[in-house]
Design an enzyme around this catalytic site. Sequence first.
Site, mmCIF file in Angstrom:
data_model
loop_
_atom_site.group_PDB
_atom_site.id
_atom_site.type_symbol
_atom_site.label_atom_id
_atom_site.label_comp_id
_atom_site.label_asym_id
_atom_site.label_seq_id
_atom_site.Cartn_x
_atom_site.Cartn_y
_atom_site.Cartn_z
ATOM 1 N N ASP A 134 0.819 -1.206 0.000
ATOM 2 C CA ASP A 134 0.000 0.000 0.000
ATOM 3 C C ASP A 134 0.858 1.264 0.000
ATOM 4 O OD1 ASP A 134 0.871 -0.733 2.590
ATOM 5 O OD2 ASP A 134 -0.521 0.702 3.483
ATOM 6 N N GLU A 135 0.297 2.305 -0.546
ATOM 7 C CA GLU A 135 0.827 3.672 -0.430
ATOM 8 C C GLU A 135 2.334 3.775 -0.695
ATOM 9 O OE1 GLU A 135 -2.116 5.555 2.900
ATOM 10 O OE2 GLU A 135 -0.606 4.191 3.659
#
Length: 517
Positions: free
Chosen positions: A331-332
């Site tokens: 993620d991210e």
Amino acid sequence: MSQFIKKIFFVPAIILVAMSACNTPDPVYVLDKTPLIPLPLSVLASDEVMPLDAIGSVRTIGADERLKVITENFINFWEKHTQQKLIHVADLTHGGGAITIEIDKSFSQEQEAYKLKIASDKITVKGKTTEGVFRGLKTLEQIVFLSKLRGKTEFLSLPGGEVTDQPAYGYRGAMLDVARHFFSVADVKRYIDLLSIYKINFLHFHLSDDQGWRIEIKSWPKLTEIGGKTEVGGGEGGFYTQEDFKEIIKYAADRFITIVPEIDLPGHTNAALASYAELNCDGKATELYTGIEVGFSTLCVEKEVTYAFVEDVIREISEISPGPYFHIGGDESHVTPQKDFNRFMGRTLAIVKKYMKTPMGWYELINANISEETLLQYWAKTEDFSKLIHKKSKILISAASYNYLDMKYDSLTPLGLSWAGYLPIRKAYEWEPKTLVPDLDPEQIIGLEAPLWTETIEDFDDIAVMAFPRIIGHAEIGWTNAAQRKWEGYAERLSFHGQLLQALDVKYYSETEIDWK
Ligand code: ACM
């Protein structure tokens, strides 16, 4: 009390139960009015009542090692909450005066299905597997607990009848972020105990992030020596040794909760980058980080040493984790160029498979070239998700606006964040995983998981007050058929569970929405 006197004593109890529909509340529950959570598939009440001291033993049929452990734990529960002694006997033919726990392989197709019968002088719990009877024993424990709270000083009997039950989803999870703040083995065990009451069966550990590395890796010792030293706000941090982690895994397994380890890659890696200079593209170690920003760190995708590191980490953790999944984050990763991300994930997924685990990752992994078996964890709205997703991929729902336990209940909640909105108790309960994300085939959804990110969460009371009662609602969504789930009925049942949590000395959010008993 002799059997004879007891029988005389309990005749009025039966009459009281029978009168309860048209009269004042009775001192014991009728089985189908017992406020069980998750709500079972079917509950049939009988007019029998079981005096607690009618039971003197537990007999197990089809015993294995785990059955022995869960039986011992159940006996401890029973003795503590009923003040009645139980002896454990194996395979006696006579079932009177006993709780019979029976594994019967022909009982059901479903792994976790069980049947629980309470008669006037015996109880039986039957399942296809040890896991099934464990879920049944948890229902029995709730009946004991809730009857005791309801009965107050007159807690002398259980309501008779039959519970037939099985879960809607195979994955009913919680996630604990031990990277932003670290939590001790004792705290984790306490959380596991509470999750098991509500039949949650997966606990995902977010073991590394920018602020901390929390698991010993023997071949890279500075990860914990340096990367484990601090946490959000600059506190002491900490880490699990591999022995600690094995202890957690065993404790969870005895409660039929599977641990999912996550090492978040290639972003969210500042703690690793601060521990080993060579993992950085410029060869310089970063500073430790104690803030709460995200998306600024990345492993150096170009360097071979990165893959040696990733392989050692995945190998060492996989060797001590018997569960099927290895979560690689994803993620991210805002500072990893997309083509580098894809290349990195291609190699990392192959490493996970080399160590015989099913890869799992946050939904951003869809942008890489993933195989069908990769389990994707959906967490935030994205236009592209349903278009990009392979029709055969399995999805775990952890929608931030419904599942994230770190979202504030409302504007007055002291802890937590609110970037995905407020999450009051009703909103956390009243939604449907199968229709939340447009265009997904309902068959793709394997269940739901409630993450607790811990930027603002510092101790066990903080965990408890953000998780409870919202995670109880998630547990019911995961277990109970959609057609049986109604807010009004749930809110009424939940109103009795505040007392249960209080009796266990667990803080819970009690401000609004529920008319707590
Ligand atoms: C996430 O909330 N970054 C998975």
